[in-house]
Enzyme design. Structure first.
Site, PDB file in Angstrom:
ATOM      1  N   GLN A 101       0.853  -1.203   0.000  1.00 52.46           N
ATOM      2  CA  GLN A 101       0.000   0.000   0.000  1.00 52.46           C
ATOM      3  C   GLN A 101       0.881   1.243   0.000  1.00 52.46           C
ATOM      4  O   GLN A 101       0.384   2.359  -0.128  1.00 52.46           O
ATOM      5  CB  GLN A 101      -0.891   0.015   1.240  1.00 52.46           C
ATOM      6  CG  GLN A 101      -1.811  -1.191   1.359  1.00 52.46           C
ATOM      7  CD  GLN A 101      -2.462  -1.249   2.718  1.00 52.46           C
ATOM      8  OE1 GLN A 101      -3.480  -0.598   2.978  1.00 52.46           O
ATOM      9  NE2 GLN A 101      -1.890  -2.033   3.618  1.00 52.46           N
ATOM     10  N   HIS A 119      -1.367   1.410  -4.440  1.00 54.13           N
ATOM     11  CA  HIS A 119      -1.738   2.825  -4.329  1.00 54.13           C
ATOM     12  C   HIS A 119      -0.794   3.759  -5.063  1.00 54.13           C
ATOM     13  O   HIS A 119      -0.747   4.949  -4.761  1.00 54.13           O
ATOM     14  CB  HIS A 119      -1.835   3.214  -2.847  1.00 54.13           C
ATOM     15  CG  HIS A 119      -2.925   2.493  -2.123  1.00 54.13           C
ATOM     16  ND1 HIS A 119      -2.928   2.312  -0.757  1.00 54.13           N
ATOM     17  CD2 HIS A 119      -4.049   1.881  -2.577  1.00 54.13           C
ATOM     18  CE1 HIS A 119      -4.012   1.636  -0.404  1.00 54.13           C
ATOM     19  NE2 HIS A 119      -4.708   1.353  -1.490  1.00 54.13           N
ATOM     20  N   CYS A 147       0.394  19.536 -18.186  1.00 51.66           N
ATOM     21  CA  CYS A 147       0.922  18.491 -19.066  1.00 51.66           C
ATOM     22  C   CYS A 147       1.491  19.113 -20.341  1.00 51.66           C
ATOM     23  O   CYS A 147       0.784  19.879 -21.018  1.00 51.66           O
ATOM     24  CB  CYS A 147      -0.230  17.533 -19.419  1.00 51.66           C
ATOM     25  SG  CYS A 147       0.199  16.376 -20.732  1.00 51.66           S
ATOM     26  N   GLY A 187       2.770  -4.456   9.098  1.00 48.67           N
ATOM     27  CA  GLY A 187       2.807  -3.004   9.253  1.00 48.67           C
ATOM     28  C   GLY A 187       1.664  -2.256   8.612  1.00 48.67           C
ATOM     29  O   GLY A 187       1.840  -1.148   8.100  1.00 48.67           O
ATOM     30  N   PRO A 214       3.231  -4.178  15.913  1.00 42.07           N
ATOM     31  CA  PRO A 214       3.302  -3.963  17.363  1.00 42.07           C
ATOM     32  C   PRO A 214       1.921  -3.758  17.996  1.00 42.07           C
ATOM     33  O   PRO A 214       1.734  -3.899  19.187  1.00 42.07           O
ATOM     34  CB  PRO A 214       4.143  -2.685  17.494  1.00 42.07           C
ATOM     35  CG  PRO A 214       4.782  -2.469  16.177  1.00 42.07           C
ATOM     36  CD  PRO A 214       3.947  -3.156  15.160  1.00 42.07           C
ATOM     37  N   ALA A 231       8.556  -4.777  12.208  1.00 42.59           N
ATOM     38  CA  ALA A 231       8.975  -5.464  10.971  1.00 42.59           C
ATOM     39  C   ALA A 231      10.488  -5.615  10.931  1.00 42.59           C
ATOM     40  O   ALA A 231      11.016  -6.672  10.559  1.00 42.59           O
ATOM     41  CB  ALA A 231       8.493  -4.669   9.767  1.00 42.59           C
TER      42      ALA A 231
HETATM   43  C1  BV8 Z   1     -11.784   2.649  -3.248  1.00 41.32           C
HETATM   44  C2  BV8 Z   1      -1.939   6.501  -1.162  1.00 41.32           C
HETATM   45  C3  BV8 Z   1     -13.577   2.257  -4.739  1.00 41.32           C
HETATM   46  C4  BV8 Z   1      -1.964   8.003  -1.124  1.00 41.32           C
HETATM   47  C5  BV8 Z   1      -3.717   5.731   0.322  1.00 41.32           C
HETATM   48  C6  BV8 Z   1     -16.487   6.754   1.477  1.00 41.32           C
HETATM   49  C7  BV8 Z   1     -16.215   7.412   0.285  1.00 41.32           C
HETATM   50  C8  BV8 Z   1     -15.247   6.967  -0.598  1.00 41.32           C
HETATM   51  C9  BV8 Z   1     -14.523   5.828  -0.299  1.00 41.32           C
HETATM   52  C10 BV8 Z   1     -14.800   5.184   0.887  1.00 41.32           C
HETATM   53  C11 BV8 Z   1     -15.767   5.612   1.774  1.00 41.32           C
HETATM   54  N1  BV8 Z   1     -15.776   4.752   2.825  1.00 41.32           N
HETATM   55  C12 BV8 Z   1     -14.834   3.785   2.637  1.00 41.32           C
HETATM   56  C13 BV8 Z   1     -14.265   4.037   1.463  1.00 41.32           C
HETATM   57  C14 BV8 Z   1     -13.226   3.264   0.859  1.00 41.32           C
HETATM   58  C15 BV8 Z   1     -11.896   3.915   1.226  1.00 41.32           C
HETATM   59  C16 BV8 Z   1     -11.536   3.490   2.625  1.00 41.32           C
HETATM   60  O1  BV8 Z   1     -11.219   2.342   2.841  1.00 41.32           O
HETATM   61  N2  BV8 Z   1     -11.594   4.448   3.593  1.00 41.32           N
HETATM   62  C17 BV8 Z   1     -11.245   4.119   4.965  1.00 41.32           C
HETATM   63  C18 BV8 Z   1     -10.637   5.352   5.632  1.00 41.32           C
HETATM   64  C19 BV8 Z   1     -12.494   3.630   5.688  1.00 41.32           C
HETATM   65  N3  BV8 Z   1     -10.973   3.390   0.263  1.00 41.32           N
HETATM   66  C20 BV8 Z   1     -10.770   4.067  -0.868  1.00 41.32           C
HETATM   67  O2  BV8 Z   1     -11.230   5.145  -1.125  1.00 41.32           O
HETATM   68  C21 BV8 Z   1      -9.925   3.312  -1.886  1.00 41.32           C
HETATM   69  N4  BV8 Z   1     -10.622   3.291  -3.136  1.00 41.32           N
HETATM   70  O3  BV8 Z   1     -12.343   2.085  -2.350  1.00 41.32           O
HETATM   71  O4  BV8 Z   1     -12.271   2.715  -4.543  1.00 41.32           O
HETATM   72  C22 BV8 Z   1     -14.464   3.433  -4.446  1.00 41.32           C
HETATM   73  C23 BV8 Z   1     -14.459   4.482  -5.330  1.00 41.32           C
HETATM   74  C24 BV8 Z   1     -15.331   5.532  -5.095  1.00 41.32           C
HETATM   75  C25 BV8 Z   1     -16.185   5.527  -3.964  1.00 41.32           C
HETATM   76  C26 BV8 Z   1     -16.131   4.462  -3.068  1.00 41.32           C
HETATM   77  C27 BV8 Z   1     -15.256   3.416  -3.289  1.00 41.32           C
HETATM   78  C28 BV8 Z   1      -8.606   4.012  -2.093  1.00 41.32           C
HETATM   79  C29 BV8 Z   1      -7.801   3.975  -0.814  1.00 41.32           C
HETATM   80  C30 BV8 Z   1      -6.362   4.392  -1.112  1.00 41.32           C
HETATM   81  C31 BV8 Z   1      -6.046   5.690  -0.429  1.00 41.32           C
HETATM   82  N5  BV8 Z   1      -4.617   5.970  -0.597  1.00 41.32           N
HETATM   83  N6  BV8 Z   1      -2.400   5.962   0.113  1.00 41.32           N
HETATM   84  C32 BV8 Z   1      -0.889   8.571  -0.264  1.00 41.32           C
HETATM   85  O5  BV8 Z   1      -0.113   7.799   0.353  1.00 41.32           O
HETATM   86  O6  BV8 Z   1      -0.811   9.804  -0.207  1.00 41.32           O
HETATM   87  S1  BV8 Z   1      -4.216   5.088   1.793  1.00 41.32           S
HETATM   88  C33 BV8 Z   1      -2.966   4.963   2.920  1.00 41.32           C
HETATM   89  O7  BV8 Z   1      -3.539   4.735   4.193  1.00 41.32           O
HETATM   90  C34 BV8 Z   1      -2.064   3.778   2.743  1.00 41.32           C
HETATM   91  O8  BV8 Z   1      -1.745   3.549   1.406  1.00 41.32           O
HETATM   92  C35 BV8 Z   1      -2.796   2.652   3.377  1.00 41.32           C
HETATM   93  O9  BV8 Z   1      -3.618   1.985   2.438  1.00 41.32           O
HETATM   94  C36 BV8 Z   1      -3.728   3.348   4.321  1.00 41.32           C
HETATM   95  C37 BV8 Z   1      -3.508   2.901   5.747  1.00 41.32           C
HETATM   96  O10 BV8 Z   1      -2.205   3.107   6.031  1.00 41.32           O
HETATM   97  P1  BV8 Z   1      -1.263   1.915   6.570  1.00 41.32           P
HETATM   98  O11 BV8 Z   1      -0.336   1.607   5.473  1.00 41.32           O
HETATM   99  O12 BV8 Z   1      -2.019   0.792   7.164  1.00 41.32           O
HETATM  100  O13 BV8 Z   1      -0.563   2.723   7.677  1.00 41.32           O
HETATM  101  P2  BV8 Z   1      -1.189   3.260   9.010  1.00 41.32           P
HETATM  102  O14 BV8 Z   1      -0.440   4.487   9.343  1.00 41.32           O
HETATM  103  O15 BV8 Z   1      -2.677   3.300   8.942  1.00 41.32           O
HETATM  104  O16 BV8 Z   1      -0.815   2.104  10.038  1.00 41.32           O
HETATM  105  C38 BV8 Z   1       0.543   1.779  10.235  1.00 41.32           C
HETATM  106  C39 BV8 Z   1       0.562   0.459  10.941  1.00 41.32           C
HETATM  107  O17 BV8 Z   1       1.918   0.064  11.108  1.00 41.32           O
HETATM  108  C40 BV8 Z   1      -0.061   0.517  12.320  1.00 41.32           C
HETATM  109  O18 BV8 Z   1      -0.916  -0.610  12.486  1.00 41.32           O
HETATM  110  C41 BV8 Z   1       1.140   0.416  13.266  1.00 41.32           C
HETATM  111  O19 BV8 Z   1       0.830  -0.293  14.448  1.00 41.32           O
HETATM  112  C42 BV8 Z   1       2.110  -0.376  12.426  1.00 41.32           C
HETATM  113  N7  BV8 Z   1       3.536  -0.127  12.722  1.00 41.32           N
HETATM  114  C43 BV8 Z   1       4.103   1.012  13.189  1.00 41.32           C
HETATM  115  N8  BV8 Z   1       5.450   0.824  13.285  1.00 41.32           N
HETATM  116  C44 BV8 Z   1       5.708  -0.450  12.849  1.00 41.32           C
HETATM  117  C45 BV8 Z   1       4.497  -1.050  12.481  1.00 41.32           C
HETATM  118  N9  BV8 Z   1       4.415  -2.304  12.016  1.00 41.32           N
HETATM  119  C46 BV8 Z   1       5.561  -2.996  11.900  1.00 41.32           C
HETATM  120  N10 BV8 Z   1       6.775  -2.498  12.232  1.00 41.32           N
HETATM  121  C47 BV8 Z   1       6.874  -1.233  12.709  1.00 41.32           C
HETATM  122  N11 BV8 Z   1       8.083  -0.735  13.037  1.00 41.32           N
END
Ligand code: BV8
Length: 244
Positions: A101, A119, A147, A187, A214, A231
């Site tokens: 992701q 993504h 563009c 992660g 974690p 990780a």
């Molecule tokens: C989609 C790129 C179909 C950009 C990202 C209402 C309206 C519209 C959409 C939605 C809606 N409700 C729900 C949705 C769907 C939505 C969604 O899921 N929303 C969530 C908030 C509920 N999804 C979308 O919109 C996706 N498209 O569904 O298309 C559609 C189309 C139209 C209408 C409806 C549906 C697109 C989602 C992609 C968004 N882009 N990133 C950029 O980076 O700028 S998302 C971004 O956050 C990441 O890519 C990742 O996917 C997401 C979560 O991040 P994580 O990677 O999990 O990181 P996070 O910080 O959250 O957590 C870190 C973890 O690591 C923690 O658990 C922590 O404990 C752990 N950690 C910390 N340190 C360590 C560790 N682990 C291991 N070792 C360590 N040292």
């Protein structure tokens, strides 16, 4: 945390592995995760608000500056032991694919070859009008870019909230998760769809789900093995335990 004998046996018998990674695998490279508070100027924004088409339409310059700030952070980052261990693991199995992701390109930098970027990638830009992809652009700070081909707005080649994922990448991710012997989720907070459902897709196909984080996540209850580890610590231990 000792890697249990049972899990080592499962890896030794596995042929197809998929690894779902999130921002957590890059945390030990110094890149803030989405959960971590954004720092400095960006403290007052939430990524969920910024990473949207609407934010880009409203203020493309702000978006370009946010991605330039993040790219600057990522430029200084190196793959950590977690990324490197996954790159080494790739050669141990007939099929080993990272489904990430993350947009930071650190898996590529660590030497992994089989990578699906769900993504997009912060080092690519794309013309919003005709989807022409750019690997480089004049980074002279004159945002927003237009563009050279059609004059349309150029945007970062990443997937924002409310946008569909690249069809090919998502299809491959489902296909491989459906056929995996092991799904290793590392992660990720496992809340953003459709990526968050991939471990369940693998589970439905009787894959062994292993989670490394974690903190527990919505995937933890489905994981046959959950390691409350970082990780950077766990993945090198896993590689050492399973390598021939
Ligand atoms: C989609 C790129 C179909 C950009 C990202 C209402 C309206 C519209 C959409 C939605 C809606 N409700 C729900 C949705 C769907 C939505 C969604 O899921 N929303 C969530 C908030 C509920 N999804 C979308 O919109 C996706 N498209 O569904 O298309 C559609 C189309 C139209 C209408 C409806 C549906 C697109 C989602 C992609 C968004 N882009 N990133 C950029 O980076 O700028 S998302 C971004 O956050 C990441 O890519 C990742 O996917 C997401 C979560 O991040 P994580 O990677 O999990 O990181 P996070 O910080 O959250 O957590 C870190 C973890 O690591 C923690 O658990 C922590 O404990 C752990 N950690 C910390 N340190 C360590 C560790 N682990 C291991 N070792 C360590 N040292």
């Amino acid at each position: 945390m000792a890697i249990v004998e049972e899990l080592i046996e499962i890896f030794h018998n596995a042929r197809a592995i998929v690894v779902l990674t999130g921002a957590g695998i890059s945390a030990e490279s110094g890149i803030p995760t989405f959960r971590d508070a954004q720092t400095g100027l960006w403290q007052r924004y939430s990524p969920q608000e910024l990473a949207t088409p609407r934010a880009f339409e409203t203020n493309p310059g702000l978006l370009w500056n946010w991605y330039a700030w993040r790219r600057n952070l990522i430029n200084k980052a190196e793959p950590n032991a977690g990324h490197k261990a996954l790159a080494q693991m790739e050669n141990l199995f007939p099929k080993f694919t990272i489904i990430t992701q993350n947009i930071d390109g650190l898996h590529q930098k660590a030497g992994s070859k089989n990578i699906i970027e769900l993504h997009g990638n912060i080092y690519r830009a794309r013309c919003a009008a005709e989807n022409l992809v750019f690997e480089s652009w004049p980074d002279n700070g004159n945002f927003p870019l237009t563009c050279p081909h059609c004059g349309g707005l150029v945007r970062p080649d990443v997937v924002w909230f409310g946008e569909n994922l690249p069809a090919g990448a998502l299809e491959s991710a489902y296909f491989l998760s459906n056929r995996a012997d092991i799904m290793l989720s590392v992660g990720t907070s496992a809340v953003v769809e459709p990526a968050a459902s991939l471990p369940l897709v693998a589970l439905r196909n009787k894959a062994v789900v292993v989670e490394v984080n974690p903190e527990p996540t919505p995937v933890t209850r489905y994981a046959q093995f959950y390691f409350k580890e970082t990780a950077g610590k766990f993945l090198p231990e896993l590689y050492s335990a399973i390598k021939p």
